[in-house]
Design an enzyme around this catalytic site. Structure first.
Site, PDB file in Angstrom:
ATOM      1  N   CYS A  52       0.856  -1.175   0.000  1.00  0.00           N
ATOM      2  CA  CYS A  52       0.000   0.000   0.000  1.00  0.00           C
ATOM      3  C   CYS A  52       0.897   1.232   0.000  1.00  0.00           C
ATOM      4  O   CYS A  52       1.815   1.336   0.833  1.00  0.00           O
ATOM      5  CB  CYS A  52      -0.894  -0.002   1.236  1.00  0.00           C
ATOM      6  SG  CYS A  52      -1.843   1.526   1.421  1.00  0.00           S
ATOM      7  N   ASP A  59      -0.342  -5.785   0.317  1.00  0.00           N
ATOM      8  CA  ASP A  59      -1.619  -6.070  -0.328  1.00  0.00           C
ATOM      9  C   ASP A  59      -1.425  -7.340  -1.146  1.00  0.00           C
ATOM     10  O   ASP A  59      -0.370  -7.530  -1.761  1.00  0.00           O
ATOM     11  CB  ASP A  59      -2.035  -4.930  -1.257  1.00  0.00           C
ATOM     12  CG  ASP A  59      -2.498  -3.699  -0.505  1.00  0.00           C
ATOM     13  OD1 ASP A  59      -3.177  -3.857   0.526  1.00  0.00           O
ATOM     14  OD2 ASP A  59      -2.205  -2.584  -0.952  1.00  0.00           O
ATOM     15  N   VAL A  74       5.482 -14.023 -24.103  1.00  0.00           N
ATOM     16  CA  VAL A  74       6.273 -13.511 -22.989  1.00  0.00           C
ATOM     17  C   VAL A  74       7.078 -14.675 -22.409  1.00  0.00           C
ATOM     18  O   VAL A  74       6.578 -15.791 -22.274  1.00  0.00           O
ATOM     19  CB  VAL A  74       5.392 -12.827 -21.916  1.00  0.00           C
ATOM     20  CG1 VAL A  74       4.498 -13.810 -21.187  1.00  0.00           C
ATOM     21  CG2 VAL A  74       6.237 -12.050 -20.919  1.00  0.00           C
ATOM     22  N   GLU A  75       8.336 -14.422 -22.126  1.00  0.00           N
ATOM     23  CA  GLU A  75       9.196 -15.452 -21.521  1.00  0.00           C
ATOM     24  C   GLU A  75       8.824 -15.533 -20.046  1.00  0.00           C
ATOM     25  O   GLU A  75       8.817 -14.528 -19.342  1.00  0.00           O
ATOM     26  CB  GLU A  75      10.668 -15.082 -21.732  1.00  0.00           C
ATOM     27  CG  GLU A  75      11.635 -16.203 -21.421  1.00  0.00           C
ATOM     28  CD  GLU A  75      11.830 -16.398 -19.935  1.00  0.00           C
ATOM     29  OE1 GLU A  75      11.681 -17.552 -19.480  1.00  0.00           O
ATOM     30  OE2 GLU A  75      12.113 -15.406 -19.244  1.00  0.00           O
ATOM     31  N   SER A  76       8.497 -16.733 -19.571  1.00  0.00           N
ATOM     32  CA  SER A  76       7.871 -16.881 -18.254  1.00  0.00           C
ATOM     33  C   SER A  76       8.780 -16.508 -17.086  1.00  0.00           C
ATOM     34  O   SER A  76       8.294 -15.973 -16.086  1.00  0.00           O
ATOM     35  CB  SER A  76       7.320 -18.293 -18.078  1.00  0.00           C
ATOM     36  OG  SER A  76       8.351 -19.244 -18.115  1.00  0.00           O
ATOM     37  N   HIS A  93      -3.982  -0.658  -6.008  1.00  0.00           N
ATOM     38  CA  HIS A  93      -4.376  -1.879  -6.731  1.00  0.00           C
ATOM     39  C   HIS A  93      -4.568  -1.613  -8.215  1.00  0.00           C
ATOM     40  O   HIS A  93      -4.089  -2.376  -9.062  1.00  0.00           O
ATOM     41  CB  HIS A  93      -5.687  -2.445  -6.157  1.00  0.00           C
ATOM     42  CG  HIS A  93      -5.615  -2.790  -4.717  1.00  0.00           C
ATOM     43  ND1 HIS A  93      -6.674  -2.602  -3.879  1.00  0.00           N
ATOM     44  CD2 HIS A  93      -4.630  -3.310  -3.952  1.00  0.00           C
ATOM     45  CE1 HIS A  93      -6.356  -2.997  -2.657  1.00  0.00           C
ATOM     46  NE2 HIS A  93      -5.112  -3.429  -2.679  1.00  0.00           N
ATOM     47  N   GLU A  94      -5.282  -0.538  -8.525  1.00  0.00           N
ATOM     48  CA  GLU A  94      -5.575  -0.220  -9.916  1.00  0.00           C
ATOM     49  C   GLU A  94      -4.287   0.040 -10.695  1.00  0.00           C
ATOM     50  O   GLU A  94      -4.135  -0.418 -11.834  1.00  0.00           O
ATOM     51  CB  GLU A  94      -6.490   1.013  -9.996  1.00  0.00           C
ATOM     52  CG  GLU A  94      -7.851   0.823  -9.346  1.00  0.00           C
ATOM     53  CD  GLU A  94      -7.889   1.129  -7.852  1.00  0.00           C
ATOM     54  OE1 GLU A  94      -9.002   1.232  -7.321  1.00  0.00           O
ATOM     55  OE2 GLU A  94      -6.828   1.253  -7.210  1.00  0.00           O
TER      56      GLU A  94
END
Length: 154
Positions: A52, A59, A74-76, A93-94
């Site tokens: 936060c 969070d 995307v390479e993991s 969060h957003e």
């Protein structure tokens, strides 16, 4: 089946320090050996953590990323390190959720992407964040994300 070209990767197969921030994290991509075929790739991060920005308290979220790749995947390992870089990063969060999606879109230019970020409540209110690049292409099997709405004791 073709062999994936990994010659341009800097993290896979190497001992890599965890990035200190999402901005410093390096996301990498590999050629999509099935370019031209529409299919969904799903990444699930059931224990995502950020901080936060006001209190510094952790969070937690369950994040599901679905995308239909174009020329790139995307390479993991780089994605795992990128997501881990939020552990000591303060953002709402957003901001975390949309930043993750936009970084992947910028890297891959996928045919389609959606993110569902299901944040656990602190202070009594869960904040879930959903975003997608547009309508999903027709004819692609797209399962539901399968994350139940937070019910508490209800």
């Amino acid at each position: 089946m073709s062999k994936t070209d990994v010659s341009g990767l800097s993290q896979l197969g190497s001992n890599v320090e965890a990035p200190t921030s999402p901005e410093a994290a390096v996301l990498e991509r590999v050629p999509n050996g099935n370019a031209g075929t529409d299919y969904v790739v799903r990444f699930t991060a059931p224990e995502f953590t950020s901080l936060c920005p006001m209190t510094g308290q952790p969070d937690f979220a369950h994040i599901v990323i679905d995308y239909i790749p174009g020329e790139w995947l995307v390479e993991s390992k780089s994605l795992k390190l990128f997501l881990f870089s939020f552990r000591n990063h303060g953002a709402f969060h957003e901001d975390c959720s949309i930043y993750i999606a936009k970084r992947i879109v910028e890297l891959l230019d996928p045919k389609w992407l959606r993110i569902g970020a299901y944040w656990y409540p602190r202070g009594g209110i869960p904040i879930d964040v959903f975003w997608q690049t547009g309508a999903a292409p027709e004819g692609v099997w797209l399962p539901e994300q399968g994350v139940a709405t937070y019910r508490g004791r209800g």
